[in-house]
Design an enzyme around this catalytic site. Structure first.
Site, PDB file in Angstrom:
ATOM      1  N   HIS A  63     -39.825 -48.269  15.549  1.00  8.89           N
ATOM      2  CA  HIS A  63     -39.839 -49.718  15.790  1.00  8.89           C
ATOM      3  C   HIS A  63     -38.747 -50.165  16.755  1.00  8.89           C
ATOM      4  O   HIS A  63     -38.751 -51.305  17.206  1.00  8.89           O
ATOM      5  CB  HIS A  63     -39.652 -50.485  14.467  1.00  8.89           C
ATOM      6  CG  HIS A  63     -40.893 -50.569  13.649  1.00  8.89           C
ATOM      7  ND1 HIS A  63     -41.869 -51.519  13.867  1.00  8.89           N
ATOM      8  CD2 HIS A  63     -41.322 -49.820  12.611  1.00  8.89           C
ATOM      9  CE1 HIS A  63     -42.847 -51.352  13.002  1.00  8.89           C
ATOM     10  NE2 HIS A  63     -42.549 -50.327  12.221  1.00  8.89           N
ATOM     11  N   LYS A  92     -46.170 -48.564  19.387  1.00  7.15           N
ATOM     12  CA  LYS A  92     -45.639 -49.882  19.010  1.00  7.15           C
ATOM     13  C   LYS A  92     -45.176 -50.595  20.288  1.00  7.15           C
ATOM     14  O   LYS A  92     -45.993 -51.084  21.032  1.00  7.15           O
ATOM     15  CB  LYS A  92     -44.545 -49.729  17.954  1.00  7.15           C
ATOM     16  CG  LYS A  92     -45.061 -49.052  16.665  1.00  7.15           C
ATOM     17  CD  LYS A  92     -44.052 -49.123  15.541  1.00  7.15           C
ATOM     18  CE  LYS A  92     -44.406 -48.172  14.396  1.00  7.15           C
ATOM     19  NZ  LYS A  92     -45.612 -48.502  13.656  1.00  7.15           N
ATOM     20  N   SER A 118     -38.705 -51.154   8.810  1.00  7.19           N
ATOM     21  CA  SER A 118     -39.737 -52.116   9.199  1.00  7.19           C
ATOM     22  C   SER A 118     -39.985 -53.250   8.213  1.00  7.19           C
ATOM     23  O   SER A 118     -40.711 -54.182   8.532  1.00  7.19           O
ATOM     24  CB  SER A 118     -41.052 -51.370   9.457  1.00  7.19           C
ATOM     25  OG  SER A 118     -41.463 -50.725   8.281  1.00  7.19           O
TER      26      SER A 118
HETATM   27  C1  PLP Z   1     -40.481 -45.385  11.204  1.00  4.40           C
HETATM   28  C2  PLP Z   1     -41.908 -45.062  11.513  1.00  4.40           C
HETATM   29  N1  PLP Z   1     -42.243 -43.776  11.792  1.00  4.40           N
HETATM   30  C3  PLP Z   1     -43.491 -43.427  12.084  1.00  4.40           C
HETATM   31  C4  PLP Z   1     -44.512 -44.354  12.110  1.00  4.40           C
HETATM   32  C5  PLP Z   1     -45.891 -43.898  12.437  1.00  4.40           C
HETATM   33  O1  PLP Z   1     -46.140 -44.008  13.818  1.00  4.40           O
HETATM   34  P1  PLP Z   1     -47.515 -43.474  14.404  1.00  4.40           P
HETATM   35  O2  PLP Z   1     -48.489 -44.605  14.245  1.00  4.40           O
HETATM   36  O3  PLP Z   1     -47.266 -43.098  15.814  1.00  4.40           O
HETATM   37  O4  PLP Z   1     -47.898 -42.300  13.561  1.00  4.40           O
HETATM   38  C6  PLP Z   1     -44.214 -45.693  11.828  1.00  4.40           C
HETATM   39  C7  PLP Z   1     -45.292 -46.693  11.833  1.00  4.40           C
HETATM   40  O5  PLP Z   1     -45.534 -47.399  10.896  1.00  4.40           O
HETATM   41  C8  PLP Z   1     -42.882 -46.061  11.525  1.00  4.40           C
HETATM   42  O6  PLP Z   1     -42.572 -47.312  11.240  1.00  4.40           O
END
Ligand code: PLP
Length: 416
Positions: free
Chosen positions: A232, A261, A198
């Site tokens: 993402h 997202k 990200s």
């Molecule tokens: C790769 C990744 N995994 C997990 C998450 C967390 O997602 P959630 O908000 O559903 O816990 C994010 C969010 O920032 C992410 O970028």
């Protein structure tokens, strides 16, 4: 009272954070959205260029209606964890949709992708209970820039140092080196990577990851299991929004992602073989001992996934891609440099100086634009960036507005 000492320590810690200007708690509070979907902060409308809502689905009328319908039918909350009385038909429908979307035998919904990582990684690494037949003799191999939820998932498994290995970011020959060096030392390997990273919008090559896993599968008694967290990537990347697997022609053992997202809802999920899901339903702590998403959220997520998997979803993805190329062209014309050549909705604009990056986002906020600056340690020193996130919901005019305002503010802050 000794407790006072702890409070004193907290005050010092908060002081240290504030001094380093990395504080996050002074959040901007959105009180609503204008008719053209600008966020209202303190009564003023802001264009959002830092949201993960890549297809604009959080404001989709059918998604909101599905949320309301499910709330009406099942109530606002689940009332219990899944195995007690918290499983509604809407949760099962969502899991069926997710399994079909990713062409897997089964899927499981979690309260978040973070919660999914915590449980799933632990279960594969160690088994979750003392009575589990799944032994702890596993090596975890992780990309050096994996997301915090993966890092914490590995941490909570409480592994010895020698059971964790890191390969260089996106460097698959280095991954193979690690697999080669550990042959015979562990019963199984858990190989885990982000899909889209990200900070720069880079995509992991799932085809290469899976072929490394397949190559070494026979070298470990219980094989090499791959988990890809494409939070993402799904509902954003790949010809039909299946994320990095689709874009790089690969298929992991378990795909893990968020509904929060690109799907514009909330909650996390995994999809894979039925036997894996059966094992997690019996063992995954954040699934068994923590509430699922509310029925309304499950209804919204289910509708979003169905939309992505429809002709309308394809249209949204092509609008996103058109917006992306318009943005890139206009930003390059304006003289901005990119920190990486990303084909994902995350577009990192290279600033190269922490103070200037901060100044630029502050000036843009004054101009009614929401965007995020990233500096060390989140990105390398000297690679300070503003991270712009493009959505299908943006209009070309809004992108022009962003570029014009960014140019003006960059001149004011000595960047251009
Ligand atoms: C790769 C990744 N995994 C997990 C998450 C967390 O997602 P959630 O908000 O559903 O816990 C994010 C969010 O920032 C992410 O970028």
């Amino acid at each position: 009272m000794p407790k006072k000492n702890f409070y004193g320590l907290l005050e010092k810690e908060i002081g240290r954070i504030d001094e380093s200007r990395t504080s996050k708690r002074d959040e901007k509070v959105i009180s609503g959205f204008s008719a053209d979907k600008r966020a209202l902060v303190g009564g003023k409308p802001y264009l959002i260029f830092n949201s993960n809502d890549y297809l604009g689905l959080r404001h989709h009328p059918a998604v909101k209606k599905a949320e309301m319908d499910a709330s009406e039918r099942y109530g606002a909350g689940p009332g219990a964890v899944r195995f007690i009385s918290g499983t509604m038909q809407v949760h099962k429908d969502l899991e069926k949709t997710a399994a079909k979307f990713h062409a897997r035998e089964d899927a499981m919904a979690f309260s978040s992708a973070f919660a999914a990582n915590l449980a799933v990684l632990h279960c594969i690494i160690k088994g979750q209970s003392r009575t589990s037949l799944v032994g702890a003799d596993a090596l975890v191999i992780s990309d050096e820039l994996n997301h915090r939820s993966i890092i914490d998932g590995i941490r909570v498994a409480g592994l010895e140092k020698q059971s964790k290995a890191i390969y260089k970011h996106l460097d698959y020959p280095d991954l193979e080196r690690v697999l080669e060096e550990n042959k015979g030392k562990f019963k199984r390997v858990l190989l885990v990577s982000d899909g889209i990273f990200s900070m720069l919008g880079e995509a992991a090559d799932i085809g290469k990851i899976q072929s490394a896993a397949d190559k070494f599968d026979g070298e470990y008694e219980e094989g090499v299991i791959t988990v890809i967290d494409d939070s993402h990537g799904v509902a954003c990347f790949g010809a039909t929004g299946r994320g990095c697997e689709e874009a790089t022609n690969g298929k992991s053992d378990i795909v893990l992602a968020t509904f929060g997202k690109g799907f514009g809802a909330d909650g996390g999920y995994i999809a894979g073989d039925k036997i894996m899901m059966d094992y997690f339903r019996e063992s995954a702590a954040t699934y068994i001992y923590s509430n699922p998403v509310s029925p309304g959220t499950a209804g919204a997520a289910n509708k979003s996934m169905q939309i992505v998997d429809s002709p309308e979803g394809k249209q949204l993805l092509s609008r996103l891609n058109a917006n992306l190329s318009h943005f890139k062209t206009r930003m390059k014309e304006a003289g901005f440099a990119f920190a990486a050549e990303s084909t994902h909705a995350i577009q990192p604009i290279l600033i190269g100086d922490a103070a200037k990056a901060r100044l630029l986002t502050d000036y843009l906020f004054e101009e009614g634009v929401f965007v995020t600056n990233l500096s060390f340690p989140v990105v390398q020193k000297g690679r300070d960036e503003i991270r712009v996130q493009i959505s299908a919901a943006h209009t070309p005019k809004e992108i022009d507005e962003f570029v014009d305002k960014a140019s003006k503010c960059a001149k004011k802050s000595g960047i251009l």
